[in-house]
Enzyme design. Structure first.
Site, PDB file in Angstrom:
ATOM      1  N   HIS A  90       0.837  -1.203   0.000  1.00  0.00           N
ATOM      2  CA  HIS A  90       0.000   0.000   0.000  1.00  0.00           C
ATOM      3  C   HIS A  90       0.868   1.247   0.000  1.00  0.00           C
ATOM      4  CE1 HIS A  90      -4.263   1.177   0.461  1.00  0.00           C
ATOM      5  NE2 HIS A  90      -3.751   2.320   0.870  1.00  0.00           N
ATOM      6  N   ASP A 169     -13.838   2.873   6.790  1.00  0.00           N
ATOM      7  CA  ASP A 169     -12.781   3.555   6.041  1.00  0.00           C
ATOM      8  C   ASP A 169     -13.339   4.149   4.763  1.00  0.00           C
ATOM      9  OD1 ASP A 169      -9.993   4.336   5.481  1.00  0.00           O
ATOM     10  OD2 ASP A 169     -10.235   2.984   3.786  1.00  0.00           O
ATOM     11  N   ARG A 176     -12.759  12.690   4.424  1.00  0.00           N
ATOM     12  CA  ARG A 176     -11.456  13.364   4.504  1.00  0.00           C
ATOM     13  C   ARG A 176     -11.103  13.991   3.165  1.00  0.00           C
ATOM     14  NH1 ARG A 176      -7.837   8.796   5.705  1.00  0.00           N
ATOM     15  NH2 ARG A 176      -6.145  10.296   5.809  1.00  0.00           N
ATOM     16  N   SER A 191      -6.281   4.216   8.392  1.00  0.00           N
ATOM     17  CA  SER A 191      -6.980   3.950   7.129  1.00  0.00           C
ATOM     18  C   SER A 191      -6.286   2.824   6.363  1.00  0.00           C
ATOM     19  CB  SER A 191      -7.001   5.234   6.299  1.00  0.00           C
ATOM     20  OG  SER A 191      -7.323   4.982   4.954  1.00  0.00           O
ATOM     21  N   LYS A 195      -7.403  -1.653   6.318  1.00  0.00           N
ATOM     22  CA  LYS A 195      -7.730  -2.357   5.070  1.00  0.00           C
ATOM     23  C   LYS A 195      -6.885  -3.612   4.925  1.00  0.00           C
ATOM     24  CE  LYS A 195      -7.270   1.454   2.244  1.00  0.00           C
ATOM     25  NZ  LYS A 195      -7.638   2.721   2.865  1.00  0.00           N
TER      26      LYS A 195
HETATM   27  N1  URA Z   1      -4.139   5.696   1.462  1.00  0.00           N
HETATM   28  C1  URA Z   1      -5.147   5.258   2.245  1.00  0.00           C
HETATM   29  O1  URA Z   1      -5.663   4.165   2.053  1.00  0.00           O
HETATM   30  N2  URA Z   1      -5.589   6.041   3.235  1.00  0.00           N
HETATM   31  C2  URA Z   1      -5.057   7.237   3.481  1.00  0.00           C
HETATM   32  O2  URA Z   1      -5.501   7.872   4.400  1.00  0.00           O
HETATM   33  C3  URA Z   1      -4.009   7.708   2.668  1.00  0.00           C
HETATM   34  C4  URA Z   1      -3.564   6.908   1.660  1.00  0.00           C
END
Ligand code: URA
Ligand code: CA
Length: 441
Positions: A90, A169, A176, A191, A195
């Site tokens: 990620h 999320d 956000r 966040s 995931k």
């Molecule tokens: N990627 C994400 O999944 N969440 C964030 O807050 C920033 C980048």
């Protein structure tokens, strides 16, 4: 769940005020407020105010862990039904960051399953889901059983958050995005990690972007976010490693969902290979293979050879096609993608490129894409350190207007002095669980 009305307007107002004034929110309070937000019984204005207070006051590690746990608990945890090690990757959010589309099938082609849950475009940054969906027919709203089945059959899949997978999320991310409350390391970490844990990965490599085009501008902030990501992940007993990469200019040569899908396709097919993109792709992919400890005594060179072989043999590309087909697309749709027509932005004077404003380029690409033209955005022709002669293209607007090409030229800063090119990799950080697996080296 306790009394569903526990988090009433009055209670939430007190939490917002406490965070505003620099206080802490306890784990059970995070759970209650995230549950109420997910159910839709919490005032969104209050949630936005809390997010802004978090941007200014920050979250400590325990709060970040509590918010991560609450976000995971807003949905299901996927059981992928795979005995072996499963990886995920990620990014903290970048511009021209085409890495995920390439790395996911590449690592799968080396024999380690990758189950990735991605996000959409956030602020000025692009989202992997949008890039994948730029390929006609491809769906990312996979339900947990389909997601798991595709990972088992193909070796990789990329899915979105959903009503079942970290729904909190999905809602908070969108809130956000529209309230300017993305750049909080605690909110970013919760966040991202929520995931990853919910989707069932055993090991995760994070790409923390650092620089003017990132949500964390400086190296100290990037290191702190990197350490938080590792600490939170290890709290959930998964392995983690972080690559910190430069975001003082767009990473790859194109910015925009469809253009990046084309870039990933051509990279995997061996038709085109941007050196900066390649360096980040191979560094992250090698860290992923290391985390999986498939072959614990393999040297980094041996891992890089393995990655190169997966690319040159076409196995990585075929894995990409198979994933796209499993998610509703077709080889033909992928191979038919082509860029929209373009306008050049040229240098007004001779000089060396000193800076490229990645935030403005990301915003411009999102603006162009909003016009609805497929495969639109920005193509970068000159990099920091490159020499440009007057009239030479610095970049191209793809699928946009001549006026946009004019504002694109303003995102490049030229000077008369020579400038060194920027190294795309800043540093790497490993967690203790990861280090213990590669201690033989
Ligand atoms: N990627 C994400 O999944 N969440 C964030 O807050 C920033 C980048
Ligand atoms: Ca497993």
């Amino acid at each position: 769940m306790q009394n569903p009305y526990f988090m009433n307007t009055e209670t939430m107002r007190r939490l917002v005020e406490r965070k505003r004034d620099g206080g802490r929110i306890a784990a059970d309070e995070w759970h209650e407020l995230v549950a109420a937000f997910t159910r839709g019984t919490l005032d969104e204005a209050q949630m936005a105010a809390l997010a802004m207070a978090c941007v200014f006051r920050g979250l400590d590690l325990d709060e970040t862990i509590a918010l991560t746990a609450a976000t995971i608990d807003s949905g299901e945890r996927i059981d992928l039904g795979i005995d072996g090690f499963v990886l995920d990757k990620h990014s903290s959010g970048g511009v021209g960051d085409t890495v995920s589309l390439i790395v996911v099938p590449l690592v799968a082609a080396c024999g380690v399953p990758v189950a990735k849950v991605s996000g959409r475009a956030l602020g000025h940054t692009g989202g992997t889901l949008d890039k994948l969906e730029a390929i006609p027919g491809v769906r990312t709203d996979l339900d947990p059983p389909s997601f798991a089945a595709i990972v088992r059959e193909i070796g990789c899949a990329i899915s979105a958050q959903s009503d079942r997978l970290v729904p909190a999320d999905r809602k908070l991310y969108a809130l956000r995005d529209r309230t300017g409350t993305v750049p909080s390391p605690g909110l970013i970490a919760a966040s991202i990690v929520s995931k990853k844990i919910a989707a069932g990965a055993d090991g995760i490599v994070y790409d923390v972007k650092c620089g003017r085009g990132a949500f964390v501008p400086d190296a100290a902030g990037a290191r702190a976010l990197a350490q938080t990501l590792v600490d939170v992940t290890e709290r959930f007993e998964r392995r983690a490693a972080v690559v910190i990469s430069d975001m003082n200019e767009p990473l790859g040569p194109v910015v925009g969902a469809g253009l990046e899908a084309i870039e990933a396709r051509d990279f995997l097919r061996g038709d085109r290979c941007d050196p900066r993109l390649r360096e980040v792709v191979t560094t992250i992919a090698a860290r992923m293979l290391e985390l999986a400890a498939l072959d614990p005594i393999a040297s980094t060179d041996a891992l890089l050879d393995r990655l190169a072989a997966a690319l040159s043999s076409g196995r990585a590309y075929e894995r990409f096609v198979a994933m796209i087909e499993a998610q509703g697309g077709t080889r033909n749709a992928l191979e038919s993608l082509g860029p929209a027509s373009s306008f050049a932005s040229t240098a007004a004077e001779d000089g060396y490129v000193r800076g490229i404003d990645a935030v403005s380029i990301g915003e411009l690409a999102r603006e162009i894409e909003a016009r609805g033209v497929p495969c639109a955005g920005v193509r970068i022709a000159k990099r920091i350190g490159d020499r440009a002669e007057r009239g030479e293209p610095l970049a191209f607007i793809v699928g946009g207007t001549e006026a946009q090409a004019h504002s694109l030229a303003g995102t490049f800063e030229l000077g008369t002095e020579r400038v060194a090119p920027r190294q795309p990799i800043v540093e790497t950080v490993s967690g203790s669980l990861a280090r213990s697996t590669s201690a033989t080296r």
